[in-house]
Enzyme design. Structure first.
Site, short mmCIF file in Angstrom:
data_model
loop_
_atom_site.label_atom_id
_atom_site.label_comp_id
_atom_site.label_asym_id
_atom_site.label_seq_id
_atom_site.Cartn_x
_atom_site.Cartn_y
_atom_site.Cartn_z
N GLY A 17 33.96 31.33 48.24
CA GLY A 17 35.24 31.76 47.66
C GLY A 17 36.39 31.38 48.58
CE1 TYR A 49 36.17 28.18 38.19
CE2 TYR A 49 35.40 29.90 36.70
CZ TYR A 49 35.78 28.58 36.93
OH TYR A 49 35.79 27.69 35.88
CD GLU A 119 48.64 41.74 39.07
OE1 GLU A 119 47.74 41.71 38.23
OE2 GLU A 119 48.50 41.34 40.23
CG HIS A 246 40.80 46.05 37.07
ND1 HIS A 246 41.31 46.21 35.80
CD2 HIS A 246 41.64 45.20 37.70
CE1 HIS A 246 42.41 45.48 35.68
NE2 HIS A 246 42.64 44.87 36.81
NE ARG A 292 44.46 46.52 40.21
CZ ARG A 292 44.01 45.34 40.62
NH1 ARG A 292 43.06 45.28 41.52
NH2 ARG A 292 44.52 44.22 40.14
CG HIS A 352 38.47 44.82 40.29
ND1 HIS A 352 38.09 43.65 39.69
CD2 HIS A 352 39.71 44.60 40.80
CE1 HIS A 352 39.04 42.75 39.81
NE2 HIS A 352 40.04 43.29 40.50
NE ARG A 387 41.95 44.46 45.39
CZ ARG A 387 42.36 43.72 44.37
NH1 ARG A 387 43.30 42.81 44.54
NH2 ARG A 387 41.85 43.88 43.18
#
Length: 521
Positions: A17, A49, A119, A246, A292, A352, A387
């Site tokens: 990644g 990805y 966001e 999430h 979140r 998540h 996060r």
């Protein structure tokens, strides 16, 4: 044995990644030879990805101080301020240097420049994106850039089994008295053999732990491999109880793991229950753009209150055209008979992001010489208890580059004498073939246990029950692992059970709710 058995390479990076690739290219550009290893057949397959929303950059009227404030507030001030300052100041510069200039990632633009989105918990628009497939574009372009470096080689379809250290693996009895250091890694090759690769440094960039839970946005390979290997080598794992869920993953029996990016809510989408009520308006002053963890808990409670398995995300009245701003999600849902420009989207919270991980310093270096960790499997202190959206890719790039450069500064090759003292992988005298159905069943049981007992809303009784059940399962798994023919699914199950125990133990010991660790008394 494969072609790499008992070979030496300067740096081994486990994971392909953004974090792993960043470490690889930074070390390679300093002249070191790097081997990037991925257990997937395609090095594109990673959490990077699948990232949809974007990566933090510099918005209009933005500043490192403002970004730092947002990260700290989202992280409930459990962050390491020094790490947050570093990523807020250095991160956007690295985005510009490595992603925009070198890898030429085609971030969306307007006539005035970059098309920034916003966001949850961000105070302004500062997030670069490529429609709703930002991670895909970053991964493809950065992989091409890294792959063009002659010092970087890729090894696909190889599963890392364990780290090799002098004090644990050497047959020279004197090595047990010397300071431990990583000297290599055992890799399961596609033919079923185990290769021993020697190296001066191993970089764990193995991603997260999402596949330990029943619902997740992560790929199936996210089983906590790097965390497990580090833990077995005696390296501390911290903040393991901080699992970010999430709020919005598509709920559909035929399509698993598809994230509905938070950018939907940034553009005006609203969460709706089965009664048609936009319920976040009565729960939080920021409504649908609350942090979140609070949104995920609100959805979970709404599902319990109504007795449903999902809620809806209403994207029928966005500030943008959903078909052009979110083409991948729009087309994917359309193939399932769901027109999200006309129909609400059924969504459920899902595991998540792992905010804890292998304890590292500001260069990604662990307490075990020769071992580094970057990306989601590492705990740098940036995220704290939760996060902030789109900071994960920024952290991966920043700390990956720093780790690669630190490796180059400190690189030390294990002596040939030490290499000769390390044995090849020892296979059981009588290998037992393990029924793959049993392995799959154990993992399914673990995922259900973690979802219900160590999930979004926790209680002391649930956590203690989880820990007891996991301890029993781990004993059974370790027992048959020692006799079984080594396979990827068995390695992953062994890692998953160990990391589940680490998470549950951490949650049991932390009874105060903070961030994404919520204990209901």
């Amino acid at each position: 044995m494969g072609v790499w058995n008992r070979e030496y390479v300067d740096v081994v990076v486990l994971g392909s990644g953004l974090a792993g690739l960043s470490a690889a290219v930074a070390a390679a550009e300093e002249g070191l030879d790097v081997l990037v290893v991925t257990k997937e057949d395609n090095p594109l397959e990673s959490n990077t990805y699948l990232a949809q929303g974007g990566i933090v950059y510099r918005g209009e009227n933005d500043s490192p101080d403002l970004l730092m404030r947002d990260i700290l507030e989202a992280g409930a001030y459990y962050n390491l301020k020094e790490a947050v300052r570093l990523v807020a100041e250095e991160g956007p510069k690295m985005v510009e240097e490595y992603l925009i200039k070198r890898a030429d990632v085609p971030f969306d633009t307007t006539t005035d420049g970059f098309d920034f989105t916003k966001e949850g918990a961000h105070s302004l628009r500062r997030i670069l994106h490529v429609k709703d497939e930002t991670g895909k574009s970053i991964q493809e372009h950065f992989l091409a850039y890294v792959g063009s470096n002659p010092h970087v080689k890729f090894l696909s379809g190889y599963t890392a089994i364990d780290l090799v250290t002098n004090s644990h693996n050497s047959l020279d009895p004197e090595e047990r008295y010397r300071r431990s250091r990583v000297v290599g890694v055992y890799l399961l090759n596609p033919e079923g053999g185990v290769d021993l690769v020697f190296t001066g440094a191993v970089v764990l960039a193995t991603g997260g732990v999402g596949n330990l839970f029943l619902h997740t946005s992560n790929p199936p390979g996210a089983t906590g491999d790097g965390v497990a290997m580090a833990s077995r080598a005696g390296v501390p794992v911290i903040n393991a109880h901080f699992i970010q869920f999430h709020p919005t993953v598509l709920y559909h029996r035929d399509f698993k793991r598809m994230l509905i990016t938070e950018a939907f809510r940034g553009e005006g989408a609203r969460l709706m229950n089965h009664s048609g009520e936009y319920f976040m308006e009565r729960i939080h002053p920021l409504k649908d753009l609350a942090p979140r963890d609070e949104v995920a808990r609100a959805i979970y409670r709404e599902m319990e209150r109504e007795g449903t398995e999902y809620v809806f995300l209403d994207a029928r009245d966005l500030s943008v055209d959903v078909r052009t701003r979110f083409p991948y999600i729009y087309q994917s849902c359309l193939q399932l008979g769901l027109d999200i420009s006309k129909d609400p989207i059924p969504v459920v919270p899902a595991a998540h992001y792992f905010c804890g991980g292998v304890k590292v310093n500001l260069d990604g270096r662990t307490e075990l010489p020769g071992l580094y960790a970057v990306g989601e499997c590492a705990c740098t202190g940036v995220h704290g208890a939760n996060r902030l959206a789109s900071v994960s890719l920024l952290e991966a790039l920043t700390f990956g580059i720093r780790a690669g450069k630190d490796i180059a500064r400190r690189h030390s090759r294990p002596s040939r004498r030490l290499q000769r003292s390390i044995p090849d992988w020892v296979f059981p005298p009588q290998e037992e073939d393990v029924d793959p159905v049993l392995v799959k069943s154990d993992l399914k049981y673990l995922r259900s246990l973690m979802w219900h007992y160590v999930g979004i809303i926790r209680t002391s009784k649930r956590l203690n029950r989880a820990l007891a059940d996991i301890n029993y399962l781990q004993h059974r798994v370790e027992s048959f692992y020692k006799k079984a023919k080594v396979r990827r699914d068995i390695v992953e199950l062994r890692n998953a059970v160990l990391v589940a125990r680490i998470i549950a133990q951490s949650a049991v010991s932390q009874q105060v709710s903070v961030g994404c660790h919520y204990v209901e008394h």
